[in-house]
Design an enzyme around this catalytic site. Structure first.
Site, short mmCIF file in Angstrom:
data_model
loop_
_atom_site.label_atom_id
_atom_site.label_comp_id
_atom_site.label_asym_id
_atom_site.label_seq_id
_atom_site.Cartn_x
_atom_site.Cartn_y
_atom_site.Cartn_z
N ARG A 2 0.85 -1.20 0.00
CA ARG A 2 0.00 0.00 0.00
C ARG A 2 0.88 1.25 0.00
O ARG A 2 0.61 2.21 0.70
CB ARG A 2 -0.95 0.03 1.22
CG ARG A 2 -1.55 -1.32 1.51
CD ARG A 2 -3.00 -1.41 1.08
NE ARG A 2 -3.45 -2.79 1.22
CZ ARG A 2 -3.97 -3.29 2.34
NH1 ARG A 2 -4.13 -2.52 3.39
NH2 ARG A 2 -4.34 -4.54 2.39
N ARG A 6 -4.58 5.27 0.86
CA ARG A 6 -5.38 6.38 1.36
C ARG A 6 -4.61 7.40 2.20
O ARG A 6 -5.09 8.50 2.43
CB ARG A 6 -6.55 5.85 2.18
CG ARG A 6 -7.70 5.38 1.31
CD ARG A 6 -8.69 4.61 2.11
NE ARG A 6 -8.03 3.47 2.73
CZ ARG A 6 -8.66 2.49 3.35
NH1 ARG A 6 -9.96 2.52 3.48
NH2 ARG A 6 -7.99 1.48 3.87
N ARG A 15 -8.85 8.43 -6.45
CA ARG A 15 -9.87 7.42 -6.13
C ARG A 15 -11.28 7.98 -6.10
O ARG A 15 -12.24 7.25 -6.27
CB ARG A 15 -9.57 6.86 -4.73
CG ARG A 15 -8.97 5.51 -4.62
CD ARG A 15 -9.77 4.33 -5.02
NE ARG A 15 -10.24 3.57 -3.87
CZ ARG A 15 -11.47 3.31 -3.61
NH1 ARG A 15 -12.41 3.73 -4.42
NH2 ARG A 15 -11.80 2.61 -2.56
N ASP A 51 -4.55 -5.17 -7.05
CA ASP A 51 -4.97 -5.81 -5.81
C ASP A 51 -4.85 -7.32 -6.02
O ASP A 51 -4.98 -7.80 -7.15
CB ASP A 51 -6.42 -5.44 -5.45
CG ASP A 51 -6.74 -5.86 -4.01
OD1 ASP A 51 -6.49 -5.07 -3.09
OD2 ASP A 51 -7.20 -7.00 -3.81
N TYR A 126 -10.12 -15.67 1.19
CA TYR A 126 -11.14 -14.74 0.69
C TYR A 126 -12.24 -15.47 -0.08
O TYR A 126 -13.41 -15.14 0.03
CB TYR A 126 -10.51 -13.65 -0.19
CG TYR A 126 -9.82 -12.57 0.63
CD1 TYR A 126 -10.56 -11.76 1.49
CD2 TYR A 126 -8.46 -12.38 0.58
CE1 TYR A 126 -9.95 -10.79 2.27
CE2 TYR A 126 -7.83 -11.41 1.34
CZ TYR A 126 -8.59 -10.61 2.19
OH TYR A 126 -7.98 -9.65 2.95
#
Ligand code: CP3
Length: 328
Positions: A2, A6, A15, A51, A126
């Protein structure tokens, strides 16, 4: 991890009004996201903006990535039939936008580009849980209840990610990293039995590519010697094991990456500096240490702290490998 995220106001602006998967699937935007941290600070490498779930979606799994939650799978995998329906990824046909992003980035970047994929256990978690999970209970239950189906799931994911990473290298990635982030949820017996075989095949199939192969997981202290046997040339470690101990566990013939606690970067600079210098002291200038955080940059991290951290590591490591080789 990352590196673009953010914590960067310019990432939040990019974004704004866009889904993260749309960012990942649009080469011009994915290039822009990758470049943001590189433009702001003199990092030694860039990591492709994507991702771990992007290739999984391309394998026909209906999923989205929700802010503050992470991947959400519409119809989680629950057993034999679901697993046998998964098809192996064909990177050129199904993720051409990722390969185009890599090619465009190589024209733009003056530092090496790291490609990546998810590791088999993390992707399986996941798929089976349907979202981030604390205990991975359904995943572990499937593993023990139906080892044959589990083995097939590991095989499909491992083979797909091997093809995906190979395609990234052929498109220009100069190193690749496998994020088996949640593998540390397993005990060593289960890791050895249920995850290591597929991971070893994954790395084995990439061994001829002549690029560094990085293998990372969180909370892997007890798994480090097994992860080393999976065949990567660099082992990424989180902050829970002191770097010199982690290195001893994996052996000095592989490189190590890490391992500053990302949460420390929310503290005043003096604390960050102290902890970063401890990591460097433990690496002792030995060749083959890649300074990094022990996991992803947290959203509340002040960018200025990371800028100072990059400068500090550069100042303190200049010429250190040579000094180590000369025995000083
Ligand atoms: O490092 C980079 O700059 C490359 C970008 C990158 C992303 N995801 C983009 C992203 C990388 C390397 C990943 C890998 C990834 N994705 C992992 C393995 C690494 C790790 O952190 O352990 C995992 C487990 C995922 C799954 C995932 N995607 C999670 C858990 C989340 C967080 C959900 C949230 O909002 O907190 C995501 C979303 C995601 N992927 C973000 C980024 C920058 C968060 C910001 C956003 O939503 O735009």
């Amino acid at each position: 991890m990352r590196q673009a995220g953010r914590y960067l106001p310019e990432y939040r602006a990019l974004r704004e009004g866009r889904d993260i998967l749309e960012l990942c699937r649009t080469p011009e935007l994915a290039v822009e996201a990758t470049m943001l941290p590189i433009r702001r600070m003199p990092l030694d490498a860039a990591i492709l903006f994507s991702d771990i779930m992007v290739p999984v979606a391309a394998m026909g799994v209906d999923l989205r990535i929700d802010p503050g939650i992470g991947p959400v799978v519409a119809d989680p995998i629950r057993g034999h039939d679901d697993v046998w329906r998964l098809r192996t990824l064909d990177p050129q046909a199904e993720v051409p936008f990722v390969l185009e992003t890599v090619r465009l980035l190589r024209k733009e970047l003056s530092v090496p580009l790291i490609g990546f994929a998810g590791g088999p256990f993390t992707l399986a978690s996941y798929l089976v849980e349907g979202r981030s999970s604390r205990n991975h209970e359904r995943t572990k239950a499937l593993m023990h209840a139906d080892p044959e189906t589990w083995g097939h799931l590991m095989f499909v994911l491992g083979t797909s990610m091997a093809a995906y990473l190979r395609a990234q290298v052929e498109a220009g990635a100069q190193a690749v990293q496998v994020f088996d982030s949640w593998a540390g949820a397993l005990d060593p017996d289960d890791y050895l039995h249920f995850v290591l075989p597929a991971t070893r095949e994954l790395f084995g199939s990439l061994a001829g590519l002549d690029v560094p192969l990085i293998h990372f997981g969180v909370g892997t202290g007890e798994l480090l010697p097994l992860m080393r046997d999976a065949g990567a040339t660099v082992i990424g470690v989180d902050w829970r094991v002191p770097l010199h101990e982690a290195w001893e566990r994996v052996g000095y013939d592989v490189a190590v990456q890490g391992n500053l606690d990302p949460a420390v970067c929310l503290a005043p600079w003096e604390a960050v500096e102290k902890k970063a210098l401890t990591v460097l002291r433990r690496a002792a200038g030995r060749p083959g240490h890649v300074f990094n955080l022990g996991h992803g940059v947290l959203p509340d991290t002040p960018p200025e702290i990371l800028e100072r951290l990059v400068d500090l590591v550069h100042e303190r490591t200049e010429g250190s490998t040579r000094a180590w080789e000369e025995g000083s």
